[in-house]
Design a protein around this motif. Structure first.
Motif, PDB file in Angstrom:
ATOM      1  N   TYR A 231      -0.337   6.532  -5.773  1.00  0.00           N
ATOM      2  CA  TYR A 231      -1.694   6.207  -6.233  1.00  0.00           C
ATOM      3  C   TYR A 231      -2.102   7.022  -7.460  1.00  0.00           C
ATOM      4  O   TYR A 231      -3.290   7.051  -7.808  1.00  0.00           O
TER       5      TYR A 231
ATOM      6  N   LYS B  70       0.873  -1.189   0.000  1.00  0.00           N
ATOM      7  CA  LYS B  70       0.000   0.000   0.000  1.00  0.00           C
ATOM      8  C   LYS B  70       0.905   1.233   0.000  1.00  0.00           C
ATOM      9  O   LYS B  70       1.177   1.840   1.040  1.00  0.00           O
TER      10      LYS B  70
ATOM     11  N   THR C  64      -8.485  -5.682   4.186  1.00  0.00           N
ATOM     12  CA  THR C  64      -8.947  -5.915   5.566  1.00  0.00           C
ATOM     13  C   THR C  64     -10.474  -6.022   5.608  1.00  0.00           C
ATOM     14  O   THR C  64     -11.028  -6.793   6.385  1.00  0.00           O
ATOM     15  N   THR C  65     -11.150  -5.261   4.755  1.00  0.00           N
ATOM     16  CA  THR C  65     -12.621  -5.286   4.752  1.00  0.00           C
ATOM     17  C   THR C  65     -13.116  -6.637   4.246  1.00  0.00           C
ATOM     18  O   THR C  65     -13.997  -7.262   4.843  1.00  0.00           O
TER      19      THR C  65
ATOM     20  N   SER D 233     -12.190  -0.177   3.251  1.00  0.00           N
ATOM     21  CA  SER D 233     -12.359   0.636   4.443  1.00  0.00           C
ATOM     22  C   SER D 233     -13.021   1.938   4.019  1.00  0.00           C
ATOM     23  O   SER D 233     -12.898   2.379   2.873  1.00  0.00           O
TER      24      SER D 233
HETATM   25  N1  PLP Z   1      -7.050  -2.728  -2.996  1.00  0.00           N
HETATM   26  C1  PLP Z   1      -6.520  -1.488  -3.077  1.00  0.00           C
HETATM   27  C2  PLP Z   1      -5.614  -1.172  -4.238  1.00  0.00           C
HETATM   28  C3  PLP Z   1      -6.800  -0.519  -2.108  1.00  0.00           C
HETATM   29  O1  PLP Z   1      -6.261   0.703  -2.197  1.00  0.00           O
HETATM   30  C4  PLP Z   1      -7.675  -0.847  -1.033  1.00  0.00           C
HETATM   31  C5  PLP Z   1      -8.009   0.123   0.003  1.00  0.00           C
HETATM   32  O2  PLP Z   1      -7.611   1.228   0.029  1.00  0.00           O
HETATM   33  C6  PLP Z   1      -8.220  -2.122  -0.991  1.00  0.00           C
HETATM   34  C7  PLP Z   1      -7.885  -3.046  -1.969  1.00  0.00           C
HETATM   35  C8  PLP Z   1      -9.153  -2.523   0.122  1.00  0.00           C
HETATM   36  O3  PLP Z   1      -8.461  -2.644   1.335  1.00  0.00           O
HETATM   37  P1  PLP Z   1      -9.145  -2.413   2.731  1.00  0.00           P
HETATM   38  O4  PLP Z   1     -10.388  -3.231   2.748  1.00  0.00           O
HETATM   39  O5  PLP Z   1      -8.153  -2.895   3.721  1.00  0.00           O
HETATM   40  O6  PLP Z   1      -9.447  -0.954   2.848  1.00  0.00           O
END
Ligand code: PLP
Length: 298
Positions: A171, A167, A227-228, A264
């Motif tokens: 972006y 992450k 995570t979600t 999230s």
């Molecule tokens: N994939 C990408 C590229 C993301 O940027 C995100 C969240 O920002 C997710 C998946 C979903 O992740 P999470 O559920 O932990 O927010």
């Protein structure tokens, strides 16, 4: 009522020198005052990592999972390991500083950059604010287009320097993809690998339901471990659903009984249109998922 809280993390990592060894691990600062050097590598090269964490009625969601992923991203970028205890405390302090603290939905962003070039000290901050209203996305759903990400599904194995699945702050590509979706009359994107495997959204994980099974792309496909999605799968398993990780094609998406982009802050947004074709929204299941996500407080 809205409010914003900003904390500068003076001691983001135990393994790197602190910005001021005698200062507290983190400090509340003025959100409207400049805090970042124009030479910070986070700003000049997008060289850093972040997390966005949902906060429901004052409780951060899946906090351990976010902190673990923050540390994993740091390792992938060869940044100093975050001092997770300091970050956790800073996140809770930022949430506690929101006015009113326990109301509705908020979110927290944690950022750690490589710092100013040559300085050898990472820069860190935590920002908290109240969330916008996502009712439309959660109830009316999203129109989504599939876009080629341009990498094969095995990019994480063949080219780890591309940091697929970390992450990172870089972006700009994810934002450009959403602008392309808007140009095509849609709201959001599902990336597909150059060899036709469904990957993820630019800020979300793809979840589909086929009968009593929830499915999502496997995390070895060079995508972020959501995570979600993990919370949704844990809950669904308790409710008697099967859950599966795998490799899926766009045809698998088209054959699904229902589709979501989950993340999230926005939580579960149902897909109502995929590449111009109508997808049936499972409103009842969406409401149950979002109620569960809002109730989590780990
Ligand atoms: N994939 C990408 C590229 C993301 O940027 C995100 C969240 O920002 C997710 C998946 C979903 O992740 P999470 O559920 O932990 O927010």
């Amino acid at each position: 009522m809205t409010s914003q809280v900003l904390l500068v993390v003076n001691r983001p990592s135990l393994t790197a020198p602190a910005h001021s060894p005698t200062a507290a691990p983190f400090t509340v600062v003025d959100c409207d005052a400049a805090q970042l050097s124009v030479l910070d590598l986070g700003a000049t090269r997008g060289d850093g990592i972040f997390e966005s964490i949902s906060v429901s009625a004052g409780h951060p969601q899946a906090l351990d999972a976010h902190l673990q992923r923050f540390a994993r991203s740091a390792a992938m970028l060869e940044l100093p390991q975050p001092d997770v205890a300091v970050w956790r405390e800073a996140i809770l302090a930022a949430i506690a500083g929101l006015v009113p603290p326990q109301s509705g939905e908020s979110w927290v962003k944690t950022v750690m950059t490589r710092g100013v070039e040559g300085d050898n000290r990472p820069t860190g901050w935590v920002y908290a604010t109240h969330s916008p209203d996502f009712t439309a996305a959660r109830t009316d759903g999203l129109s989504v287009v599939t876009l080629d990400r341009g990498y094969r599904h095995d990019v994480a194995q063949t080219s780890p320097w591309l940091l697929a699945g970390a992450k990172t702050l870089s972006y700009a590509v994810n934002r450009a993809a959403v602008r392309e979706a808007v140009r095509r009359g849609a709201d959001d994107v599902i990336f597909v690998s150059s060899d036709g495997i469904v990957l993820e959204g630019p800020t979300s994980t793809v979840v589909m339901r086929h009968g009593n099974t929830l499915l999502t792309p496997a995390t070895d496909l060079g995508i972020l471990a959501g995570t979600t999605q993990a919370t949704v799968f844990d809950w669904a398993a308790l409710k008697g659903f099967s859950t599966e990780y795998g490799s899926f094609s766009v045809a698998d998406l088209e054959a699904a009984d229902a589709l979501w982009l989950v993340s999230s802050v926005r939580l579960a947004a149902p897909i109502r249109e995929l590449d111009g074709k109508t997808v049936t929204i499972d409103a009842e299941f969406t409401t149950r998922i979002n109620a569960e996500l809002g109730a989590q407080s780990s």
